[in-house]
Design a protein around this motif. Structure first.
Motif, PDB file in Angstrom:
ATOM      1  N   ASN A 173      -5.054  -1.203  10.862  1.00  0.00           N
ATOM      2  CA  ASN A 173      -5.782   0.008  10.454  1.00  0.00           C
ATOM      3  C   ASN A 173      -6.066   0.935  11.631  1.00  0.00           C
ATOM      4  OD1 ASN A 173      -5.818  -0.882   7.835  1.00  0.00           O
ATOM      5  ND2 ASN A 173      -7.888  -1.720   7.930  1.00  0.00           N
TER       6      ASN A 173
ATOM      7  N   TRP B 106       2.773  -0.388   4.600  1.00  0.00           N
ATOM      8  CA  TRP B 106       2.707   0.933   3.956  1.00  0.00           C
ATOM      9  C   TRP B 106       4.069   1.435   3.474  1.00  0.00           C
ATOM     10  CZ3 TRP B 106      -1.970   3.044   2.925  1.00  0.00           C
ATOM     11  CH2 TRP B 106      -3.067   2.483   3.593  1.00  0.00           C
TER      12      TRP B 106
ATOM     13  N   ARG C 213     -15.830  -4.610   5.160  1.00  0.00           N
ATOM     14  CA  ARG C 213     -15.776  -4.724   3.698  1.00  0.00           C
ATOM     15  C   ARG C 213     -16.000  -6.199   3.335  1.00  0.00           C
ATOM     16  NH1 ARG C 213     -10.155  -2.872   1.089  1.00  0.00           N
ATOM     17  NH2 ARG C 213     -11.136  -0.847   0.812  1.00  0.00           N
TER      18      ARG C 213
ATOM     19  N   ASN D   3       0.828  -1.218   0.000  1.00  0.00           N
ATOM     20  CA  ASN D   3       0.000   0.000   0.000  1.00  0.00           C
ATOM     21  C   ASN D   3       0.855   1.257   0.000  1.00  0.00           C
ATOM     22  OD1 ASN D   3      -1.901  -2.086   1.004  1.00  0.00           O
ATOM     23  ND2 ASN D   3      -3.254  -0.340   1.256  1.00  0.00           N
TER      24      ASN D   3
ATOM     25  N   GLU E  75     -10.406   8.840  -1.328  1.00  0.00           N
ATOM     26  CA  GLU E  75     -11.351   7.742  -1.097  1.00  0.00           C
ATOM     27  C   GLU E  75     -10.616   6.597  -0.402  1.00  0.00           C
ATOM     28  OE1 GLU E  75     -12.638   6.182  -4.902  1.00  0.00           O
ATOM     29  OE2 GLU E  75     -10.579   5.779  -5.531  1.00  0.00           O
ATOM     30  N   LYS E  76      -9.284   6.606  -0.490  1.00  0.00           N
ATOM     31  CA  LYS E  76      -8.481   5.570   0.167  1.00  0.00           C
ATOM     32  C   LYS E  76      -8.295   5.962   1.634  1.00  0.00           C
ATOM     33  CE  LYS E  76      -7.485   3.443  -3.826  1.00  0.00           C
ATOM     34  NZ  LYS E  76      -6.503   3.855  -4.778  1.00  0.00           N
ATOM     35  N   LEU E  77      -7.956   4.976   2.460  1.00  0.00           N
ATOM     36  CA  LEU E  77      -7.963   5.175   3.914  1.00  0.00           C
ATOM     37  C   LEU E  77      -7.274   6.466   4.381  1.00  0.00           C
ATOM     38  CD1 LEU E  77      -8.586   3.818   6.757  1.00  0.00           C
ATOM     39  CD2 LEU E  77      -6.211   3.083   6.691  1.00  0.00           C
TER      40      LEU E  77
ATOM     41  N   PHE F 206      -9.344   9.833   5.570  1.00  0.00           N
ATOM     42  CA  PHE F 206      -9.454  10.062   7.011  1.00  0.00           C
ATOM     43  C   PHE F 206      -8.839  11.416   7.407  1.00  0.00           C
ATOM     44  CE2 PHE F 206     -10.644   5.810   9.154  1.00  0.00           C
ATOM     45  CZ  PHE F 206     -11.563   5.536   8.144  1.00  0.00           C
TER      46      PHE F 206
ATOM     47  N   TYR G 164      -1.630  -7.995   4.757  1.00  0.00           N
ATOM     48  CA  TYR G 164      -0.640  -7.988   3.667  1.00  0.00           C
ATOM     49  C   TYR G 164       0.712  -7.656   4.271  1.00  0.00           C
ATOM     50  CZ  TYR G 164      -4.754  -6.962   0.622  1.00  0.00           C
ATOM     51  OH  TYR G 164      -5.967  -6.962  -0.025  1.00  0.00           O
TER      52      TYR G 164
HETATM   53  P1  TYD Z   1      -7.611   1.173   1.124  1.00  0.00           P
HETATM   54  O1  TYD Z   1      -6.937   2.487   1.338  1.00  0.00           O
HETATM   55  O2  TYD Z   1      -8.912   1.144   0.401  1.00  0.00           O
HETATM   56  O3  TYD Z   1      -6.532   0.211   0.422  1.00  0.00           O
HETATM   57  P2  TYD Z   1      -6.604  -1.392   0.133  1.00  0.00           P
HETATM   58  O4  TYD Z   1      -7.988  -1.861   0.333  1.00  0.00           O
HETATM   59  O5  TYD Z   1      -6.179  -1.477  -1.290  1.00  0.00           O
HETATM   60  O6  TYD Z   1      -5.624  -2.004   1.087  1.00  0.00           O
HETATM   61  O7  TYD Z   1      -7.853   0.502   2.551  1.00  0.00           O
HETATM   62  C1  TYD Z   1      -6.794   0.259   3.450  1.00  0.00           C
HETATM   63  C2  TYD Z   1      -7.371  -0.458   4.648  1.00  0.00           C
HETATM   64  O8  TYD Z   1      -8.265   0.434   5.338  1.00  0.00           O
HETATM   65  C3  TYD Z   1      -8.204  -1.678   4.300  1.00  0.00           C
HETATM   66  O9  TYD Z   1      -7.980  -2.701   5.263  1.00  0.00           O
HETATM   67  C4  TYD Z   1      -9.632  -1.183   4.367  1.00  0.00           C
HETATM   68  C5  TYD Z   1      -9.587  -0.104   5.436  1.00  0.00           C
HETATM   69  N1  TYD Z   1     -10.543   1.008   5.255  1.00  0.00           N
HETATM   70  C6  TYD Z   1     -11.427   1.354   6.293  1.00  0.00           C
HETATM   71  O10 TYD Z   1     -11.430   0.732   7.376  1.00  0.00           O
HETATM   72  N2  TYD Z   1     -12.301   2.382   6.077  1.00  0.00           N
HETATM   73  C7  TYD Z   1     -12.340   3.084   4.905  1.00  0.00           C
HETATM   74  O11 TYD Z   1     -13.183   4.014   4.770  1.00  0.00           O
HETATM   75  C8  TYD Z   1     -11.423   2.732   3.869  1.00  0.00           C
HETATM   76  C9  TYD Z   1     -11.418   3.480   2.563  1.00  0.00           C
HETATM   77  C10 TYD Z   1     -10.530   1.694   4.093  1.00  0.00           C
END
Ligand code: TYD
Ligand code: NAD
Length: 379
Positions: free
Chosen positions: A283, A250, A315, A213, A222-224, A228, A322
């Motif tokens: 996370n 990361w 999800r 990541n 939109e990614k974590l 956030f 990973y």
């Molecule tokens: P993400 O940034 O979508 O990357 P990936 O799924 O490709 O690893 O998510 C990183 C981690 O954060 C993943 O375990 C899912 C979690 N996550 C949340 O808990 N809340 C969120 O709103 C998002 C976008 C991700």
């Protein structure tokens, strides 16, 4: 006359923009063609600082356009391709898998076939050519959490956090069997296989890298991490999936871009390299670090925003852990991450807080409209 003519796809996206910037600035003797469809995730505003450089050209195109990509490769005498264009967000792939199959699988195959036709028509054929495909560690599937509390990992790099824990004994290595679970990772796995098939069948010189990541400036919110940071600033809820126990590894995006530079120039054709910095985080621990950092930088009371953490439904098919073993790349090509995680997070939070306008403009589409008008780009 340029020494090399390099096609970078997806250069208006998060990682691609860092790769384009690095190559345009570091190699004035190379011509860099950035091919991007400018989906919601692609933004030319990410490259404002280099858009006027003489060795840079932007082309708005879909990688699924066979005639267009072939014509462009001929016109620009492309001898190297660094392929990053993709649909990249797991949550979107769960809602709309077809777009992921189209771009990631058919788009990659289209580019491979264009490169094959063009390169086979050159007098020197595949000599001096390279198709470098950027992929993800998610193709390997999920690792077990054998140590939920974390243990001392067997290796560390500069990217490793100061607390530096590993949550299991197993790591992804280059020979780990593919076992993708999400539509996103399934589409990336398929594209990786097509790339290797073009080597094994036609002798095309290819390299595949699988990275952990990424985080850093210009990542679509939109990614974590960027989502956030934005929500903390706005005091909006932080939707943590499940119990927040999932582990990701990361790497700062500029360290990935430097790895791509190293591998593009010195990697061995037909090889795979894993890219990562032994930097595993749960996370929930990342979220708490983001809150502490943002609150400090915003001058808010310590831990003031911890109450924003909101546990939401997990999800679908959420991969547990990973963790990348990148010792092959380190041993063979001497690449090392440059930034420790705490430094990288501080830089990233600071960047998003200082660039609120960027976040507003990429999420509202304002930058896209601006560039469409400026370049007379068609939708
Ligand atoms: P993400 O940034 O979508 O990357 P990936 O799924 O490709 O690893 O998510 C990183 C981690 O954060 C993943 O375990 C899912 C979690 N996550 C949340 O808990 N809340 C969120 O709103 C998002 C976008 C991700
Ligand atoms: P991103 O979503 O930020 O950017 C993707 C770019 O591709 C955008 O500019 C978009 O406009 C472009 N694009 C999408 N569909 C296209 C199409 N059909 N034709 C032309 N261009 C198109 O993605 P990112 O996070 O920068 O990821 C780049 C690459 O790196 C992807 O291949 C991804 O799988 C891989 N990767 C990402 C990560 C990560 O953490 N972000 C980690 C490992 C590997």
């Amino acid at each position: 006359m340029y020494k090399r003519n390099i096609l970078i796809t997806g250069g208006a996206g998060f990682i691609g923009s860092h790769v384009v910037r690095l190559f345009v600035n570091k190699y004035p003797e190379y011509r860099i063609i950035n091919l991007d469809k400018l989906t919601y995730a692609g933004n030319l505003a990410n490259l404002r600082d280099i858009e006027d450089k003489p060795n840079y050209r932007f082309v708005k195109m879909d990688i699924c356009d066979f005639e267009g990509t072939l014509q462009l490769m001929r016109e620009e005498k492309i001898d190297g391709i660094i392929h990053l264009a993709a649909e990249s967000h797991v949550d979107r792939s769960i809602k709309d898998p077809f777009t992921f199959a189209r771009t990631n699988v058919m788009g990659t195959l289209t580019l491979l076939q264009s490169a094959k036709l063009y390169w086979e028509s050159c007098p020197e054929k595949y000599q001096g050519k390279l198709f470098y495909h950027i992929s993800t560690d998610e193709v390997y599937g999920a690792l077990e959490m054998t140590h939920p509390e974390g243990i001392e990992p067997p290796f560390s790099t500069r990217a490793s956090s100061s607390s530096h824990e590993a949550y299991g004994n197993e790591f992804f290595v280059e020979t780990t069997k593919y076992n993708p679970h999400s539509p996103y990772s399934a589409s990336k796995a398929s594209s990786d296989h097509f790339v290797r098939a073009y080597h094994d069948t036609y002798g095309m010189p290819v390299i595949v890298t699988n990275c952990s990541n990424n985080y850093g400036p210009y990542q679509f919110p939109e990614k974590l991490i960027p989502l956030f940071i934005h929500n903390i600033r706005q005091r909006k809820p932080l939707p943590v999936y499940g119990r927040g126990e999932n582990v990701r590894d990361w790497l700062y995006v500029e360290d990935h871009a430097r790895a791509i530079d190293t591998i593009f120039h010195r990697g061995r054709a037909a090889e795979t390299y894993n890219i990562g910095g032994f930097n595993e985080w749960k996370n929930i621990d990342i979220v708490k670090t983001l809150i502490r950092t943002a609150d400090r930088l915003l001058g808010r009371a310590e831990e003031e925003d911890m109450g924003l953490i909101t546990y939401v439904a997990d999800r679908l098919g959420h991969d547990m852990r990973y963790a990348i073993d990148s010792r092959k790349l380190q041993a063979e090509l001497g690449w090392e991450p440059s930034l420790q995680f705490e430094e990288g997070i501080e830089k990233t939070v600071r960047w998003y807080l200082d660039n609120e306008e960027w976040v507003d403009n990429v999420t509202s589409g304002d930058y896209q409209r601006y560039y469409e008008e400026m370049y007379h780009l068609q939708k």
